[in-house]
Design an enzyme around this catalytic site. Sequence first.
Site, PDB file in Angstrom:
ATOM      1  N   GLN A  25      -7.412  -4.091   2.458  1.00 56.50           N
ATOM      2  CA  GLN A  25      -6.202  -4.261   1.647  1.00 56.50           C
ATOM      3  C   GLN A  25      -5.536  -5.602   1.926  1.00 56.50           C
ATOM      4  O   GLN A  25      -5.021  -6.254   1.020  1.00 56.50           O
ATOM      5  CB  GLN A  25      -5.247  -3.098   1.922  1.00 56.50           C
ATOM      6  N   ILE A  55     -10.275  20.284   1.527  1.00 59.72           N
ATOM      7  CA  ILE A  55     -11.639  20.328   1.004  1.00 59.72           C
ATOM      8  C   ILE A  55     -11.968  19.027   0.274  1.00 59.72           C
ATOM      9  O   ILE A  55     -13.058  18.457   0.431  1.00 59.72           O
ATOM     10  CB  ILE A  55     -11.818  21.540   0.059  1.00 59.72           C
ATOM     11  N   ALA A 100     -10.649  24.567  -2.861  1.00 60.62           N
ATOM     12  CA  ALA A 100     -10.536  23.337  -3.657  1.00 60.62           C
ATOM     13  C   ALA A 100      -9.204  22.648  -3.413  1.00 60.62           C
ATOM     14  O   ALA A 100      -8.681  21.951  -4.281  1.00 60.62           O
ATOM     15  CB  ALA A 100     -10.698  23.652  -5.145  1.00 60.62           C
ATOM     16  N   GLY A 101      -8.676  22.817  -2.195  1.00 57.09           N
ATOM     17  CA  GLY A 101      -7.405  22.180  -1.854  1.00 57.09           C
ATOM     18  C   GLY A 101      -7.596  20.767  -1.335  1.00 57.09           C
ATOM     19  O   GLY A 101      -8.692  20.204  -1.374  1.00 57.09           O
ATOM     20  N   ASP A 102      -6.497  20.207  -0.811  1.00 54.70           N
ATOM     21  CA  ASP A 102      -6.523  18.816  -0.345  1.00 54.70           C
ATOM     22  C   ASP A 102      -7.519  18.599   0.786  1.00 54.70           C
ATOM     23  O   ASP A 102      -8.208  17.581   0.833  1.00 54.70           O
ATOM     24  CB  ASP A 102      -5.116  18.407   0.120  1.00 54.70           C
ATOM     25  N   THR A 136       0.859  -1.180   0.000  1.00 51.33           N
ATOM     26  CA  THR A 136       0.000   0.000   0.000  1.00 51.33           C
ATOM     27  C   THR A 136       0.896   1.231   0.000  1.00 51.33           C
ATOM     28  O   THR A 136       2.121   1.125   0.004  1.00 51.33           O
ATOM     29  CB  THR A 136      -0.908   0.025   1.244  1.00 51.33           C
ATOM     30  N   CYS A 137       0.278   2.411   0.040  1.00 54.64           N
ATOM     31  CA  CYS A 137       1.084   3.634   0.050  1.00 54.64           C
ATOM     32  C   CYS A 137       1.876   3.762   1.344  1.00 54.64           C
ATOM     33  O   CYS A 137       2.906   4.434   1.385  1.00 54.64           O
ATOM     34  CB  CYS A 137       0.204   4.864  -0.156  1.00 54.64           C
TER      35      CYS A 137
END
Length: 418
Positions: free
Chosen positions: A118, A192, A188-190, A49-50
């Site tokens: 996952q 939001i 409209a950033g991360d 995963t990340c």
Amino acid sequence: MHLLAFGINHHTAPVDIREKAAFAADKLVGALHEVTAGGGAAEAAIVSTCNRTELYCGLDSSQEDHVIDWFCHYHRLNRSDIHPYLYRHPDQAAVKHAFRVAAGLDSMILGEPQILGQMKEAFATAHKAGATGKILNRLFQQTFTVAKQVRTDTAIGASAVSVASAAVQLARQIFSELSEQTVLLIGAGDMIELCARHLKEHGIGHIIVANRTLERAQQVAALFGAEAIALAEMPTRLADADIVISSTASQLPILGKGAVESALKARRHRPMFMLDIAVPRDIEAEVGELNDVYLYTIDDLKEVVQENMESRQEAAREAEKIIDTQVVDFMQWVKSLNAVPTIRALRESANALREAEVEYARKRLAHGDDPARVIEHLARALTNKLTHTPTDVLRKADHEGNKALLEAARRLFDLNED
């Protein structure tokens, strides 16, 4: 069979290292075939995963370094470069690690549920690829059972521990049914985008995204089937919003008391939940003085998150107790596997004696011998042959003073002292 879990995660390695060690989804089956064919593992499953890349392996203990060398070679990494970030958990520690990961106790956000899905996907891929066997099949099935028990018996996932999830939690305290509500997202950033994702997951009725740049608002809106408007339109649409969440980079407030008063009149004073997570603040503090407005700032949310994190930490302590008990159960099952070859050999030996005596009895019956005498001989012969070797060994043990073996025989055959 030796059990090993090894890898790197967000606790041990920065993102640039995690990127290099990740397995692409479309290459995962090939990697599983490689590690089980020549990489040193008899069984393997890969969780990538990340935040983590981990291998769970069933292998001979002498192959532990071999499988780690394969991992480095596969990713074209020097072992010396990856070594500072790599952890390895053998046997019981591997079992405990798997249980903790699935329960969300090893996650960046304590108790988050995504990792369980996952892990289930990782196991399904490995199982379908034929890379798992008795050990890993049992490990992952019990891992999923433990994770479910932790979720059921503790409050590990009951409280919001991120700003976005806490925002949704507060909104649901005011509006019990979000499917009937409209949210206006300003910016409209991360943050939001993350709030929009959480609201969408909780069934929000309608989303409006307002941004100074309309194109960026449209990009975010497209992700969630939302409506995009320019920031200049925001005052005229404010009355439509039951929930307002604002997070812009403006140095001055963009929403004042007057605009909100007008919106409340148009709404006939239906309540509004307003969340200002911008620094500096987007919404004038005086807005909080208005009736029918529930205004929260980022500091208010941090308090909610901190309280909830403390609640999750208490739940995590309860979860650790559940996991410790389940680890013991699993390891007892693993140890029982050591007896399987001996049990199999004992049964095969007994079956061979039985077949020989039954065949002899058939021949005697075919020659017309008395069936009662044949049965009596069969029973006596089986008894003598099955007890011959144990009897000799026990006599020798008595002669040598080996009381432990004598006591073991009593337990094995359930013999009383008389």
